[in-house]
Write a protein that holds these residues in place. Structure first.
Motif, PDB file in Angstrom:
ATOM      1  N   ALA A  86       0.818  -0.916  -0.011  1.00 33.25           N
ATOM      2  CA  ALA A  86       0.266  -0.507  -0.083  1.00 33.25           C
ATOM      3  C   ALA A  86       1.134   0.921   0.557  1.00 33.25           C
ATOM      4  CB  ALA A  86      -1.191   0.426   1.285  1.00 33.25           C
ATOM      5  N   PRO A 120       2.127   4.275   1.634  1.00 35.46           N
ATOM      6  CA  PRO A 120       3.042   4.835   2.845  1.00 35.46           C
ATOM      7  C   PRO A 120       2.418   5.500   2.924  1.00 35.46           C
ATOM      8  CG  PRO A 120       4.689   3.147   1.500  1.00 35.46           C
ATOM      9  CD  PRO A 120       3.819   4.167   0.548  1.00 35.46           C
ATOM     10  N   PHE A 149      -1.697   3.578   6.696  1.00 37.46           N
ATOM     11  CA  PHE A 149      -0.730   3.004   6.593  1.00 37.46           C
ATOM     12  C   PHE A 149       0.623   2.845   7.614  1.00 37.46           C
ATOM     13  CE2 PHE A 149       4.070   1.817   5.219  1.00 37.46           C
ATOM     14  CZ  PHE A 149       3.353   0.642   4.379  1.00 37.46           C
ATOM     15  N   ARG A 153      -5.545  -0.379   2.877  1.00 43.32           N
ATOM     16  CA  ARG A 153      -4.084   0.703   3.137  1.00 43.32           C
ATOM     17  C   ARG A 153      -3.377   0.238   3.568  1.00 43.32           C
ATOM     18  NH1 ARG A 153      -9.493   1.625   0.869  1.00 43.32           N
ATOM     19  NH2 ARG A 153     -10.084   2.929  -0.292  1.00 43.32           N
ATOM     20  N   GLY A 154      -2.899  -0.489   4.411  1.00 42.01           N
ATOM     21  CA  GLY A 154      -1.705  -0.888   4.791  1.00 42.01           C
ATOM     22  C   GLY A 154      -2.344  -0.317   6.061  1.00 42.01           C
TER      23      GLY A 154
END
Length: 463
Positions: free
Chosen positions: A371, A373, A378, A403-404
């Motif tokens: 994703a 950063p 994230f 999205r992390g």
């Protein structure tokens, strides 16, 4: 001029006909939008729907056909298009004009001085009778003592400064005048959970009893209306929805102007839903409960199928009540088969418990290592608490993980973001987060609206 068709809205302007289809219609193979110049339309023919049979509208020359459901008016739409072709400006649409018999309420909005929701510095109220505005009032006030500082962020939003309220009455005085103006009305607000909670907290901070009030939410009804195709909007923010029902211009973040916009939204959506009757009847007809401020609880506007009966129903067996906690901060569970509804003797205890609609899914998705950063989720440890209607909690988890973000079911020493959904009392997850924050842990308490915005769900809702 806007006309509702089956799964679409038709906007008729001086030079074109714009057909915007609902997401469901698009998923079934329709085009998202057709913009048809009036000059390309050689004729308009309509088949009027019956009480149980569909109808249609054909834009000849452009080859565009639009379906009309029973009780929708294809012939009236055709007549409006012909009027536009003759250069006659279309009259105001069904969402923006006309009485709604029996629809009496007062629209309300509050502005706050700082991050404490109880720090009310302005109240606006607009009275509606039969769906039309009849009276309005606005009050500046000093926020309750102890929470009366003004933050730059809030000033930047509404423009109210400390000197603007220096000679204004205190909140307690204004609260009494507001209650007199409100009378016995149910009040309406856009994102009413904020305004209702703010009023409740401000009363507590001012040391005065919080009045028993009922309320409904124009934001909840707008989202619901989007599902039905009554409105077609890019998002459900107050200015966007207000424009969709014909109120194009108002001074956003002025309490009286925002209240007026919320009121026009309710009236416009009632027209679009072909509803006549009381404000309570409007929401009940669409499957919602009416919210209330009563005693020490704020009961939100929720889906009736899973809404609590009383404050005592709020979440036995979940994190939505103030259960005694272990050292780890986990809530004790009640004995199997016991629910707050049964303990309190509440009616309709056979229906699904209110917390079932907000229960956490079993499987936690893994964060996407690829994703971006720079995405705000994230590397964050994110937990959700409360009700996120109309969005499924599993969908929200997946979107955050994509999205992390790392999802957590509970608030722990790893938590960095707690997203606060709607609920009538402070959840134990929120209390645990506040406890950790007081000990120095950095946890962002994120409103659900911010989550929806960051995930882009207002633009592509899962309807």
């Amino acid at each position: 001029m806007t006309v509702q068709a089956h799964g679409a809205t038709i906007d008729i302007t001086a030079d074109s006909v714009v057909i915007s289809r609902s997401l469901l219609s698009v998923c079934l193979g329709g085009r998202p939008q057709d913009v048809v110049p009036l000059s390309s339309i050689t004729g308009v023919s309509a088949t009027q729907p019956g009480s149980a049979t569909p109808g249609s509208l054909l834009l000849e020359g452009a080859g565009v056909t639009v379906a009309f459901a029973p009780n929708q008016d294809a012939e009236a739409c055709a007549a409006l298009i012909r009027s536009a072709q003759r250069g006659e400006a279309p009259s105001a649409g069904p969402l923006s004009a006309g009485k709604v018999a029996g629809l009496d309420f007062t629209a309300v909005d509050v502005e706050t001085a700082n991050g404490n929701w109880g720090s009310i510095c302005q109240i606006g109220a607009v009275r509606f009778r039969d769906g039309e505005e009849t009276d309005a009032a606005t009050w500046l006030c000093k926020p309750p003592a102890g929470i009366d500082n003004f933050d730059d962020l809030n000033i930047g939003i509404h423009g109210i400064k400390p000197e603007d309220v220096a000679d204004a009455p205190d909140f307690a005085t204004v609260a009494a005048e507001f209650k007199q103006f409100l009378g016995e009305d149910t009040f309406v607000a856009h994102n009413a959970q904020f305004d209702s909670t703010a009023l409740h907290l401000a009363h507590l901070a001012a040391g005065i009893p919080s009045p028993a009030l009922s309320f409904t939410c124009s934001l909840a009804l707008a989202r619901h209306a989007s599902k039905l195709g009554v409105i077609n909007v890019a998002n459900h923010k107050l200015p966007t929805v207000a424009a969709a029902v014909g109120l194009d211009k108002f001074k956003h973040h002025d309490a009286c102007e925002d209240a007026r916009a919320a009121g026009h939204i309710i009236s416009g959506l009632a027209r679009g839903l072909d509803f006549e009757g009381t404000i309570t009847g409007l929401f009940e007809s669409q499957g919602f409960t009416v919210g209330s401020i009563n005693g020490d609880a704020v009961m939100p506007v929720l889906r009736a199928a899973t809404a609590p009966n009383t404050a005592a129903d709020l979440g036995a067996g979940t994190d939505f009540r103030d259960h005694s906690s272990t050292a780890s901060g986990r809530s004790r569970k009640p004995a199997a088969g016991k629910t707050a509804a049964k303990k309190s003797g509440a009616k309709n205890s056979s229906r699904p418990a209110p917390w079932q609609s907000v229960a956490t899914p079993d499987t936690i998705p893994d964060p996407n290592p690829d994703a971006d950063p720079s995405n705000p989720f994230f590397g964050q440890n994110v937990t959700l608490t409360g009700d996120f209607d109309p969005f499924d909690k599993g969908l929200l988890w997946s979107a955050i993980a994509e999205r992390g973000g790392q999802i957590g079911k509970n608030v722990t020493k790893k938590t960095t973001i707690l997203v606060l959904g709607t609920w009538a009392t402070k959840t134990s997850k929120e209390k645990r987060a506040e406890e950790l924050i007081s000990k120095g842990q950095s946890i962002e308490l994120m409103p659900s609206e911010k989550l929806f915005e960051l995930l882009g769900l207002e633009l592509e809702p899962p309807f």
